[in-house]
Enzyme design. Structure first.
Site, mmCIF file in Angstrom:
data_model
loop_
_atom_site.group_PDB
_atom_site.id
_atom_site.type_symbol
_atom_site.label_atom_id
_atom_site.label_comp_id
_atom_site.label_asym_id
_atom_site.label_seq_id
_atom_site.Cartn_x
_atom_site.Cartn_y
_atom_site.Cartn_z
ATOM 1 N N LEU A 120 4.383 3.770 -1.242
ATOM 2 C CA LEU A 120 4.850 4.487 -2.434
ATOM 3 C C LEU A 120 5.293 3.529 -3.545
ATOM 4 O O LEU A 120 4.880 3.646 -4.701
ATOM 5 C CB LEU A 120 6.023 5.389 -2.006
ATOM 6 C CG LEU A 120 6.880 6.043 -3.065
ATOM 7 C CD1 LEU A 120 6.075 7.072 -3.850
ATOM 8 C CD2 LEU A 120 8.094 6.724 -2.419
ATOM 9 N N TYR A 136 17.488 3.132 11.521
ATOM 10 C CA TYR A 136 16.996 2.575 10.246
ATOM 11 C C TYR A 136 18.139 1.894 9.491
ATOM 12 O O TYR A 136 17.989 0.797 8.961
ATOM 13 C CB TYR A 136 16.426 3.749 9.458
ATOM 14 C CG TYR A 136 15.941 3.478 8.057
ATOM 15 C CD1 TYR A 136 14.673 2.938 7.819
ATOM 16 C CD2 TYR A 136 16.725 3.814 6.942
ATOM 17 C CE1 TYR A 136 14.209 2.739 6.520
ATOM 18 C CE2 TYR A 136 16.271 3.622 5.649
ATOM 19 C CZ TYR A 136 15.016 3.084 5.438
ATOM 20 O OH TYR A 136 14.555 2.899 4.147
ATOM 21 N N HIS A 164 9.526 12.289 3.485
ATOM 22 C CA HIS A 164 10.837 12.544 2.888
ATOM 23 C C HIS A 164 10.846 13.940 2.280
ATOM 24 O O HIS A 164 9.801 14.575 2.115
ATOM 25 C CB HIS A 164 11.124 11.504 1.793
ATOM 26 C CG HIS A 164 11.536 10.180 2.336
ATOM 27 N ND1 HIS A 164 10.708 9.083 2.343
ATOM 28 C CD2 HIS A 164 12.692 9.775 2.910
ATOM 29 C CE1 HIS A 164 11.340 8.059 2.886
ATOM 30 N NE2 HIS A 164 12.553 8.451 3.246
ATOM 31 N N SER A 180 0.829 -1.223 0.000
ATOM 32 C CA SER A 180 0.000 0.000 0.000
ATOM 33 C C SER A 180 0.857 1.264 0.000
ATOM 34 O O SER A 180 0.319 2.369 0.017
ATOM 35 C CB SER A 180 -0.911 -0.004 1.228
ATOM 36 O OG SER A 180 -0.132 -0.221 2.392
ATOM 37 N N ASN A 225 16.757 8.119 -3.082
ATOM 38 C CA ASN A 225 15.464 8.674 -2.653
ATOM 39 C C ASN A 225 14.383 8.366 -3.689
ATOM 40 O O ASN A 225 14.559 8.708 -4.862
ATOM 41 C CB ASN A 225 15.543 10.202 -2.540
ATOM 42 C CG ASN A 225 16.568 10.635 -1.530
ATOM 43 O OD1 ASN A 225 16.282 10.737 -0.361
ATOM 44 N ND2 ASN A 225 17.787 10.880 -1.994
HETATM 45 P P1 NAP Z 1 5.921 3.497 2.468
HETATM 46 O O1 NAP Z 1 5.285 4.279 1.383
HETATM 47 O O2 NAP Z 1 6.125 4.143 3.793
HETATM 48 O O3 NAP Z 1 5.090 2.162 2.671
HETATM 49 C C1 NAP Z 1 5.432 1.281 3.715
HETATM 50 C C2 NAP Z 1 4.641 0.025 3.540
HETATM 51 O O4 NAP Z 1 4.995 -0.861 4.611
HETATM 52 C C3 NAP Z 1 3.124 0.242 3.639
HETATM 53 O O5 NAP Z 1 2.488 -0.654 2.747
HETATM 54 C C4 NAP Z 1 2.824 -0.136 5.077
HETATM 55 O O6 NAP Z 1 1.499 -0.624 5.256
HETATM 56 C C5 NAP Z 1 3.819 -1.272 5.291
HETATM 57 N N1 NAP Z 1 4.120 -1.477 6.695
HETATM 58 C C6 NAP Z 1 4.711 -0.582 7.544
HETATM 59 N N2 NAP Z 1 4.785 -1.114 8.792
HETATM 60 C C7 NAP Z 1 4.249 -2.360 8.700
HETATM 61 C C8 NAP Z 1 4.043 -3.391 9.646
HETATM 62 N N3 NAP Z 1 4.430 -3.276 10.943
HETATM 63 N N4 NAP Z 1 3.447 -4.530 9.224
HETATM 64 C C9 NAP Z 1 3.064 -4.671 7.930
HETATM 65 N N5 NAP Z 1 3.240 -3.747 6.982
HETATM 66 C C10 NAP Z 1 3.831 -2.587 7.378
HETATM 67 O O7 NAP Z 1 7.349 2.945 2.007
HETATM 68 P P2 NAP Z 1 7.995 3.020 0.557
HETATM 69 O O8 NAP Z 1 8.527 4.404 0.402
HETATM 70 O O9 NAP Z 1 7.077 2.434 -0.456
HETATM 71 O O10 NAP Z 1 9.266 2.086 0.759
HETATM 72 C C11 NAP Z 1 9.329 0.766 0.201
HETATM 73 C C12 NAP Z 1 10.679 0.173 0.545
HETATM 74 O O11 NAP Z 1 11.710 0.959 -0.082
HETATM 75 C C13 NAP Z 1 11.014 0.180 2.032
HETATM 76 O O12 NAP Z 1 11.668 -1.023 2.361
HETATM 77 C C14 NAP Z 1 11.954 1.354 2.210
HETATM 78 O O13 NAP Z 1 12.813 1.165 3.308
HETATM 79 C C15 NAP Z 1 12.686 1.323 0.895
HETATM 80 N N6 NAP Z 1 13.240 2.621 0.487
HETATM 81 C C16 NAP Z 1 12.437 3.728 0.449
HETATM 82 C C17 NAP Z 1 12.982 4.940 0.033
HETATM 83 C C18 NAP Z 1 12.124 6.189 -0.084
HETATM 84 O O14 NAP Z 1 12.675 7.258 -0.443
HETATM 85 N N7 NAP Z 1 10.816 6.138 0.169
HETATM 86 C C19 NAP Z 1 14.338 5.013 -0.355
HETATM 87 C C20 NAP Z 1 15.107 3.859 -0.315
HETATM 88 C C21 NAP Z 1 14.547 2.660 0.097
HETATM 89 P P3 NAP Z 1 0.285 0.408 5.621
HETATM 90 O O15 NAP Z 1 0.105 1.289 4.423
HETATM 91 O O16 NAP Z 1 -0.870 -0.474 5.857
HETATM 92 O O17 NAP Z 1 0.758 1.165 6.821
#
Ligand code: NAP
Length: 313
Positions: free
Chosen positions: A11, A136, A179, A9, A165
């Protein structure tokens, strides 16, 4: 083939949901299972065990994480450490116990040692991360080790993607923990609504690379369907496309026609000044969306979602 996606759900997961059926190798016989925290709390071992027992996946794409910008990382270190360490440990453990054939995980360029250039995949553990996000960062670094053991000792194809990012539609635009790029979009929109200055927190001088969530979704799909060796892969546009925060803020403001209102508040921390990476050549055939075009699409998406009350704010 059953493909289980955690964190669907968010990004990245939302872009993947929009893209997967368009991928050239997509097979309608495959079963894709998209999970959010509503399906189970991945920090709880019992819930992870039940999810794997129920879905019996062959491939796991582990996107779920407790994610946030500089200020969340600085002020909620223990939560960022514990939640991510627990989620990653349980997901990879049950993937192993269920003998999945492939795991795709998400590391991040922000978990690399501070002050090392150029950053390459091999340098991940060669020094401590920037203190602002050490909770983190160390949790993610342990997942890297976990994945490496699974590939060496358990024969699981473990592809660990290292995005810079990420930004795009469906991002978290909440001003307390977003972010930098979604925070700039939201703050510029509010400033224009209230006809007040558009304040940039910090000097605007730090330099960053950004990857569009739809481009990363294409990389993930390629990793699912193609034969890629286990290992770590930096996912980023090339270093020539680095941007200062000021440049990004000006692009955002120009999309909203509010560039004249920009002001910098240097009482805020800048975080890490620079963390330049070069993309891994494994995905060099996947074109990156033009940055200006992708920012415009993201701004337009945010404005529509904000006005429909569907944006994450
Ligand atoms: P996001 O938008 O914050 O989404 C996080 C997802 O994880 C959501 O689907 C959330 O579910 C789920 N989640 C969080 N806590 C949970 C829990 N305790 N149990 C089950 N599900 C949980 O993250 P994103 O930006 O898409 O990031 C995706 C991946 O890329 C992550 O591993 C992140 O570390 C990595 N990453 C992100 C960035 C960035 O700039 N955003 C950069 C580098 C790497 P709900 O929606 O139901 O809360």
């Amino acid at each position: 083939m059953k493909i289980l996606v955690t964190g669907a759900s968010g990004l990245v997961g939302s872009a993947l949901i929009n893209e997967y059926q368009l991928y050239s190798m997509y097979n309608p016989m495959d079963e894709w299972i998209f999970l959010s925290s509503k399906d189970g709390n991945l920090t709880k071992e019992d819930e992870v065990r039940s999810l794997f027992k129920k879905h019996q996946p062959n491939i796991v794409i582990h996107l779920a994480a407790n994610v946030g910008g500089l200020f969340k990382n600085m002020h909620k270190k223990i939560e960022m450490y514990e939640d991510n360490l627990l989620m990653n440990t349980f997901v990879l453990k049950y993937a192993r116990l269920h003998k999945v054939q492939k795991i795709i995980t998400m590391l991040s360029t922000c978990i690399f040692p501070d002050g090392i250039e150029p950053l390459t995949e091999a340098k991940l553990h060669e020094g401590p991360p920037h203190p602002s996000n050490e909770g983190y960062a160390y949790a993610k670094r342990m997942m890297e080790l976990h994945g490496r053991i699974l590939e060496k000792d358990h024969g699981i194809n473990c592809i660990q993607l290292i995005p810079t990012n990420i930004y795009g539609p469906y991002d978290n635009f909440n001003l307390d923990d977003a972010h930098v790029l979604p925070a700039l979009i939201h703050r510029c929109y509010k400033a224009k609504q209230d006809q007040v200055p558009f304040i940039i927190k910090g000097s605007g001088k730090p330099i960053r690379q950004f990857i569009y969530n739809y481009d990363l979704a294409k990389i993930i799909l390629y990793s699912v369907y193609e034969s890629i060796p286990s290992g770590r892969y930096i996912c980023s546009p090339p270093s020539q496309q680095e941007q200062t925060i000021e440049q990004v803020a000006r692009k955002v403001a120009s999309c909203m026609d509010y560039e004249q209102a920009i002001q910098f508040d240097t009482s805020y921390a800048d975080g890490q000044y620079k963390k330049t990476v070069e993309p891994n050549i494994a995905f060099s055939h996947i074109p990156f969306t033009d940055f200006d075009e992708a920012i415009k699409q993201t701004v337009d998406w945010f404005i529509a979602a904000y006005e429909n009350h569907t944006a994450r704010i």
